[in-house]
Design an enzyme around this catalytic site. Sequence first.
Site, mmCIF file in Angstrom:
data_model
loop_
_atom_site.group_PDB
_atom_site.id
_atom_site.type_symbol
_atom_site.label_atom_id
_atom_site.label_comp_id
_atom_site.label_asym_id
_atom_site.label_seq_id
_atom_site.Cartn_x
_atom_site.Cartn_y
_atom_site.Cartn_z
ATOM 1 N N ARG A 183 11.099 -1.728 11.430
ATOM 2 C CA ARG A 183 10.026 -1.316 12.334
ATOM 3 C C ARG A 183 9.877 -2.331 13.465
ATOM 4 O O ARG A 183 9.993 -3.522 13.244
ATOM 5 C CB ARG A 183 8.708 -1.235 11.553
ATOM 6 C CG ARG A 183 8.373 0.165 11.107
ATOM 7 C CD ARG A 183 7.259 0.199 10.114
ATOM 8 N NE ARG A 183 6.044 -0.455 10.556
ATOM 9 C CZ ARG A 183 4.906 -0.462 9.856
ATOM 10 N NH1 ARG A 183 4.866 0.152 8.684
ATOM 11 N NH2 ARG A 183 3.840 -1.066 10.300
ATOM 12 N N ARG A 236 11.410 -5.644 5.178
ATOM 13 C CA ARG A 236 11.150 -4.204 5.012
ATOM 14 C C ARG A 236 12.104 -3.393 5.884
ATOM 15 O O ARG A 236 12.320 -3.708 7.050
ATOM 16 C CB ARG A 236 9.700 -3.893 5.395
ATOM 17 C CG ARG A 236 9.411 -2.400 5.468
ATOM 18 C CD ARG A 236 7.950 -2.064 5.369
ATOM 19 N NE ARG A 236 7.145 -2.528 6.477
ATOM 20 C CZ ARG A 236 5.806 -2.406 6.529
ATOM 21 N NH1 ARG A 236 5.151 -1.854 5.523
ATOM 22 N NH2 ARG A 236 5.152 -2.850 7.572
ATOM 23 N N ARG A 273 -0.986 -8.882 13.618
ATOM 24 C CA ARG A 273 -1.493 -7.899 12.647
ATOM 25 C C ARG A 273 -2.295 -8.577 11.542
ATOM 26 O O ARG A 273 -3.289 -8.039 11.061
ATOM 27 C CB ARG A 273 -0.322 -7.095 12.057
ATOM 28 C CG ARG A 273 0.224 -6.075 13.062
ATOM 29 C CD ARG A 273 1.638 -5.652 12.735
ATOM 30 N NE ARG A 273 1.755 -4.954 11.479
ATOM 31 C CZ ARG A 273 2.869 -4.939 10.739
ATOM 32 N NH1 ARG A 273 3.952 -5.608 11.135
ATOM 33 N NH2 ARG A 273 2.905 -4.270 9.627
ATOM 34 N N ARG A 288 -9.737 0.845 8.173
ATOM 35 C CA ARG A 288 -9.339 -0.517 8.484
ATOM 36 C C ARG A 288 -10.443 -1.283 9.216
ATOM 37 O O ARG A 288 -10.234 -2.457 9.553
ATOM 38 C CB ARG A 288 -8.109 -0.471 9.389
ATOM 39 C CG ARG A 288 -6.785 -0.761 8.700
ATOM 40 C CD ARG A 288 -5.716 -0.547 9.752
ATOM 41 N NE ARG A 288 -4.507 -1.277 9.512
ATOM 42 C CZ ARG A 288 -3.409 -0.779 8.936
ATOM 43 N NH1 ARG A 288 -3.398 0.441 8.474
ATOM 44 N NH2 ARG A 288 -2.330 -1.507 8.828
ATOM 45 N N LYS A 341 0.834 -1.211 0.000
ATOM 46 C CA LYS A 341 0.000 0.000 0.000
ATOM 47 C C LYS A 341 0.872 1.266 0.000
ATOM 48 O O LYS A 341 0.653 2.173 -0.780
ATOM 49 C CB LYS A 341 -0.922 0.030 1.232
ATOM 50 C CG LYS A 341 -1.851 -1.163 1.361
ATOM 51 C CD LYS A 341 -2.754 -1.052 2.582
ATOM 52 C CE LYS A 341 -2.017 -1.075 3.920
ATOM 53 N NZ LYS A 341 -1.281 -2.340 4.206
HETATM 54 P P1 ADP Z 1 1.286 -1.715 7.433
HETATM 55 O O1 ADP Z 1 2.118 -0.819 6.554
HETATM 56 O O2 ADP Z 1 2.056 -2.884 7.889
HETATM 57 O O3 ADP Z 1 -0.049 -2.032 6.814
HETATM 58 P P2 ADP Z 1 0.632 0.615 9.031
HETATM 59 O O4 ADP Z 1 1.859 1.425 9.012
HETATM 60 O O5 ADP Z 1 -0.469 1.019 8.106
HETATM 61 O O6 ADP Z 1 1.008 -0.919 8.777
HETATM 62 O O7 ADP Z 1 0.029 0.536 10.497
HETATM 63 C C1 ADP Z 1 0.853 0.219 11.602
HETATM 64 C C2 ADP Z 1 -0.010 0.137 12.856
HETATM 65 O O8 ADP Z 1 -0.639 1.410 13.084
HETATM 66 C C3 ADP Z 1 -1.152 -0.859 12.794
HETATM 67 O O9 ADP Z 1 -0.750 -2.166 13.169
HETATM 68 C C4 ADP Z 1 -2.139 -0.249 13.808
HETATM 69 O O10 ADP Z 1 -1.730 -0.502 15.136
HETATM 70 C C5 ADP Z 1 -1.951 1.243 13.553
HETATM 71 N N1 ADP Z 1 -2.908 1.736 12.533
HETATM 72 C C6 ADP Z 1 -2.597 2.278 11.321
HETATM 73 N N2 ADP Z 1 -3.696 2.633 10.661
HETATM 74 C C7 ADP Z 1 -4.750 2.303 11.456
HETATM 75 C C8 ADP Z 1 -6.164 2.406 11.335
HETATM 76 N N3 ADP Z 1 -6.739 2.916 10.215
HETATM 77 N N4 ADP Z 1 -6.925 1.961 12.366
HETATM 78 C C9 ADP Z 1 -6.379 1.462 13.477
HETATM 79 N N5 ADP Z 1 -5.063 1.321 13.658
HETATM 80 C C10 ADP Z 1 -4.241 1.748 12.662
HETATM 81 P P1 ADP Z 2 2.182 -1.902 3.235
HETATM 82 O O1 ADP Z 2 2.185 -0.395 3.239
HETATM 83 O O2 ADP Z 2 0.965 -2.471 2.542
HETATM 84 O O3 ADP Z 2 2.378 -2.502 4.590
HETATM 85 P P2 ADP Z 2 4.778 -1.640 1.903
HETATM 86 O O4 ADP Z 2 4.508 -0.776 0.717
HETATM 87 O O5 ADP Z 2 5.476 -1.046 3.054
HETATM 88 O O6 ADP Z 2 3.399 -2.393 2.349
HETATM 89 O O7 ADP Z 2 5.590 -2.913 1.366
HETATM 90 C C1 ADP Z 2 6.053 -3.920 2.274
HETATM 91 C C2 ADP Z 2 7.467 -4.335 1.845
HETATM 92 O O8 ADP Z 2 7.396 -5.049 0.597
HETATM 93 C C3 ADP Z 2 8.418 -3.170 1.623
HETATM 94 O O9 ADP Z 2 9.703 -3.559 2.060
HETATM 95 C C4 ADP Z 2 8.398 -2.968 0.098
HETATM 96 O O10 ADP Z 2 9.646 -2.488 -0.375
HETATM 97 C C5 ADP Z 2 8.129 -4.371 -0.421
HETATM 98 N N1 ADP Z 2 7.264 -4.406 -1.602
HETATM 99 C C6 ADP Z 2 6.224 -3.587 -1.901
HETATM 100 N N2 ADP Z 2 5.657 -3.954 -3.076
HETATM 101 C C7 ADP Z 2 6.344 -5.044 -3.518
HETATM 102 C C8 ADP Z 2 6.239 -5.887 -4.685
HETATM 103 N N3 ADP Z 2 5.293 -5.676 -5.615
HETATM 104 N N4 ADP Z 2 7.104 -6.913 -4.803
HETATM 105 C C9 ADP Z 2 8.052 -7.122 -3.846
HETATM 106 N N5 ADP Z 2 8.205 -6.374 -2.737
HETATM 107 C C10 ADP Z 2 7.375 -5.337 -2.573
#
Ligand code: ADP
Ligand code: ADP
Length: 215
Positions: A160, A127, A171, A88, A13
């Site tokens: 992270r 990551r 998660r 979410r 994302k």
């Molecule tokens: P990821 O990139 O792995 O999807 P995020 O960076 O979006 O994770 O979120 C990290 C953490 O922040 C989540 O595990 C949750 O604790 C909190 N968080 C982020 N967005 C939301 C949301 N929309 N509602 C509730 N908690 C959230």
């Molecule tokens: P999210 O925001 O959904 O948690 P991220 O964009 O942070 O996901 O991506 C999670 C990890 O996977 C990061 O280290 C990113 O560089 C890697 N990544 C993202 N898209 C791809 C892809 N299409 N193929 C392989 N690795 C990816």
Amino acid sequence: MNLILLGPPGAGKGTQSVLLEKRFAIPQISTGDMLRAAVTAATPMGVKAKGFMDAGDLVPDEVVVGIVRERLQQSDCVSGFILDGFPRTVPQADALDESLAQLKKKLVAVVSLQVDIDALVERLTGRRACMNCGKVYHLKFDPPAADGTCTACSGKLVQRDDDHEDTIRRRMDAYHQQTAPLEDYYRRTGLLLSIDGMASIENVQQAILSGLQAS
Ligand code: ADP
Ligand code: ADP
Ligand code: ZN
């Protein structure tokens, strides 16, 4: 253009949002990034959110809804925004509908990234993010030019705290229980754009752009 990026942790994302932000010159709104900034600054909200985030649980709806409501009113959102990691839960989606109606804005699409669980775990464990500018890398799939150093700003790359195996599992559970129902929520409104997120970063971006053009 007002977009939502939906998908489990590690689906891509953030990565795709940054590319869309550049392409369309509209801001990425990442609730995860905003919450982490609040935790680092130890604001009252950050102090409240920290325990939930460390455990891999979602932060309570009212906290996140408040942040997004405020953010959407800022002037850089006039020509559009990309919501990354929000909503979410179903109550968050309801609250967003309400805010958008008040602001007289409409969503154009909800991009839902589909990625296998094994790939998600590999993406999350590999990551790394820049401590200084926040740019996200992957040790194998999107590595920096020099180990441990941000190619953009030479900042230090760190993992992270919640990208460790036990928290990742929690998660994923939160995603399946609380976020996955949003696929049906947005399918019913005709906004869901389901994208194969297993392809390379570039090919996923291409698929999103094609899907947006067709929608
Ligand atoms: P990821 O990139 O792995 O999807 P995020 O960076 O979006 O994770 O979120 C990290 C953490 O922040 C989540 O595990 C949750 O604790 C909190 N968080 C982020 N967005 C939301 C949301 N929309 N509602 C509730 N908690 C959230
Ligand atoms: P999210 O925001 O959904 O948690 P991220 O964009 O942070 O996901 O991506 C999670 C990890 O996977 C990061 O280290 C990113 O560089 C890697 N990544 C993202 N898209 C791809 C892809 N299409 N193929 C392989 N690795 C990816
Ligand atoms: Zn950097």
